[in-house]
Design a protein around this motif. Structure first.
Motif, mmCIF file in Angstrom:
data_model
loop_
_atom_site.group_PDB
_atom_site.id
_atom_site.type_symbol
_atom_site.label_atom_id
_atom_site.label_comp_id
_atom_site.label_asym_id
_atom_site.label_seq_id
_atom_site.Cartn_x
_atom_site.Cartn_y
_atom_site.Cartn_z
ATOM 1 N N LEU A 1 20.518 27.833 -31.029
ATOM 2 C CA LEU A 1 19.436 27.113 -31.685
ATOM 3 C C LEU A 1 19.964 25.700 -32.163
ATOM 4 O O LEU A 1 19.213 24.697 -32.174
ATOM 5 N N ASP A 2 21.160 25.636 -32.662
ATOM 6 C CA ASP A 2 21.839 24.590 -33.165
ATOM 7 C C ASP A 2 21.983 23.576 -31.960
ATOM 8 O O ASP A 2 21.674 22.269 -32.133
ATOM 9 N N ASN A 3 22.455 24.292 -30.667
ATOM 10 C CA ASN A 3 22.589 23.606 -29.631
ATOM 11 C C ASN A 3 21.278 22.781 -29.136
ATOM 12 O O ASN A 3 21.341 21.630 -28.625
ATOM 13 N N CYS A 4 19.924 23.685 -29.232
ATOM 14 C CA CYS A 4 18.775 23.025 -28.925
ATOM 15 C C CYS A 4 18.595 21.703 -29.779
ATOM 16 O O CYS A 4 17.885 20.769 -29.179
ATOM 17 N N ARG A 5 18.728 21.977 -31.098
ATOM 18 C CA ARG A 5 18.515 20.750 -32.172
ATOM 19 C C ARG A 5 19.361 19.446 -31.679
ATOM 20 O O ARG A 5 18.834 18.442 -31.321
ATOM 21 N N GLU A 6 20.646 19.710 -31.215
ATOM 22 C CA GLU A 6 21.329 18.718 -30.745
ATOM 23 C C GLU A 6 20.923 17.867 -29.620
ATOM 24 O O GLU A 6 21.076 16.629 -29.530
ATOM 25 N N GLY A 7 20.688 18.805 -28.476
ATOM 26 C CA GLY A 7 20.159 18.428 -27.396
ATOM 27 C C GLY A 7 18.948 17.583 -27.395
ATOM 28 O O GLY A 7 18.630 16.393 -26.907
ATOM 29 N N PHE A 8 17.967 18.171 -28.243
ATOM 30 C CA PHE A 8 16.695 17.439 -28.595
ATOM 31 C C PHE A 8 16.760 16.007 -29.174
ATOM 32 O O PHE A 8 16.289 14.980 -28.460
ATOM 33 N N SER B 1 18.171 8.901 -25.640
ATOM 34 C CA SER B 1 18.316 8.405 -24.479
ATOM 35 C C SER B 1 16.910 7.925 -24.051
ATOM 36 O O SER B 1 16.880 7.103 -23.129
ATOM 37 N N ALA B 2 15.815 8.230 -24.451
ATOM 38 C CA ALA B 2 14.451 7.397 -24.398
ATOM 39 C C ALA B 2 14.337 6.270 -25.498
ATOM 40 O O ALA B 2 13.477 5.644 -25.431
ATOM 41 N N GLU C 1 13.111 14.522 -24.399
ATOM 42 C CA GLU C 1 12.491 13.530 -23.448
ATOM 43 C C GLU C 1 11.152 13.732 -23.453
ATOM 44 O O GLU C 1 10.388 12.906 -23.136
ATOM 45 N N MET C 2 10.657 14.870 -23.457
ATOM 46 C CA MET C 2 9.142 15.193 -23.352
ATOM 47 C C MET C 2 8.541 14.834 -24.692
ATOM 48 O O MET C 2 7.342 14.099 -24.711
ATOM 49 N N ALA C 3 9.297 14.930 -25.784
ATOM 50 C CA ALA C 3 8.737 14.527 -27.011
ATOM 51 C C ALA C 3 8.737 12.925 -27.166
ATOM 52 O O ALA C 3 7.681 12.321 -27.876
ATOM 53 N N ALA C 4 9.692 12.238 -26.477
ATOM 54 C CA ALA C 4 9.549 10.961 -26.449
ATOM 55 C C ALA C 4 8.665 10.281 -25.806
ATOM 56 O O ALA C 4 7.865 9.325 -26.394
#
Length: 355
Positions: free
Chosen positions: A66-73, A79-80, A298-301
């Motif tokens: 889950l920490d990795n998810c947050r970092e990737g998010f 990136s956007a 990227e979806m959130a952006a």
């Protein structure tokens, strides 16, 4: 950002009139005449509102995937062109695997009228969705194994409201095939799971449906809280040839307890993603949670920029699975990993890393 743009161009009197329900066109005209409608200051405020964002991140538990998810998010947002400390303010809260706390966190974000909530893991996603029902705040989730089962999407994968995100659906068949290849004589696979986690319940069902194709029997044991893990893990380890761990948040939070119980019986624990292999699971056919988080960001952006609406975006699945192995775990268990398996792994770890 639509709400912020409107607030930027409305005068104070207009907002008060709308709130009291007694605004008239004459009042608005008089107010505009006295304050100067469409001033450069108003325009500047609107531009600033469009370029800056505040989001809430609700993470259900504190563990590597889950920490990795947050970092990737956050990487996906960056990136956007949406970067923390530049044009993004992030409010991060962790509910420490408590569903009540997850609901409180979501309610708090709604009261602050954040631009978007990122919910990491199924319980946080469900809480955020419920909290936002009477608001216009979009929710983007990640690490939700079964969005349909959790009530966050319909059978076609479409959103059920102002919510979308990414699924970390486990590659169950690939995992079963890997276990069979590594343990040709094994018969019983044990799985520990939290009965209240919808993603775990649906994954257990899939395991049982596919297990007979690989001549396995699934022995599952349900728990309610972290306090139940030790006893349940010891009992389960005495009945099976190995344990296959899910992305169950409560169980993952106590994974070292599960591994310790398995060690006593000298049986391996197979993980569901890379972080679990790093900290003591023998191997995994898992997904990359940083990549999953980036896909979510990227979806959130797109939503924050007004390019898409959450309600119009079907959820996405992180495709593909990679083999990860830990030779130090193999040595500890006197488990023979053939060279072909090691050579074919996406990543090999030669130590057990527990923080």
């Amino acid at each position: 950002m639509k709400k912020k743009v409107l607030a930027g161009i409305m005068t104070t009197a207009m907002i008060m009139a709308m709130m009291t329900g007694c605004g008239s066109s004459d009042t608005a005209k008089d107010t505009q005449a006295s304050t100067g409608s469409e001033t450069s200051a108003d325009s500047s405020a609107a531009d600033t509102a469009e370029d800056n964002y505040t989001i809430g991140i609700s993470q259900f538990a504190e563990h590597g995937s889950l920490d990795n998810c947050r970092e990737g998010f956050l990487e996906g947002l960056k990136s956007a062109g949406i970067e923390e400390g530049v044009n993004l303010t992030v409010e991060y809260q962790n509910s420490q695997a408590d569903t009540g706390t997850a609901s409180t966190i979501a309610d708090n974000f709604v009261s602050k009228n954040v631009d978007l909530i990122c919910a990491i893991a199924t319980p946080s996603a469900m809480s955020a969705y419920n909290s936002c029902l009477d608001s216009e705040i979009p929710v983007v989730y990640t690490a939700v194994s079964d969005p349909v089962g959790a009530g966050l999407a319909d059978e076609e994968g479409n959103s059920v409201g102002n919510i979308t995100g990414t699924s970390d659906k486990l590659p169950v068949e690939e995992q079963l095939k890997m276990i069979r290849d590594l343990m040709p004589d094994a018969k019983k696979i044990g799985i520990l799971y939290t009965t209240s986690e919808a993603n775990s319940v649906s994954t257990i069902k899939e395991y049982k449906e596919l297990a007979e194709n690989y001549d396995f029997e699934i022995v599952d044991s349900g728990i309610n809280t972290v306090a139940d893990v030790e006893m349940a893990a010891k009992d389960l380890a005495s009945k099976v040839d190995c344990i296959s761990n899910l992305t169950d948040n409560t169980v993952v939070s106590a994974l070292q307890t599960v591994i310790a119980a398995a060690d006593e019986k000298n049986i391996p624990v197979f993980g569901s993603e890379i972080e679990q292999v790093k900290i003591g699971c023998l191997a995994s056919m898992g997904i990359d949670y940083i990549a999953l988080g980036k896909q979510t960001g990227e979806m959130a952006a797109k939503i924050l920029k007004g390019e898409s609406k959450a309600e119009e975006m079907p959820y996405e699945v992180c495709s593909g699975a990679s083999l990860y192995v830990n030779t130090a775990v193999a040595d500890k268990l006197n488990f023979e990993l053939d060279q072909a398996t090691v050579d074919g792994a996406a990543e090999v770890f030669d130590e057990i890393t527990v923080e």
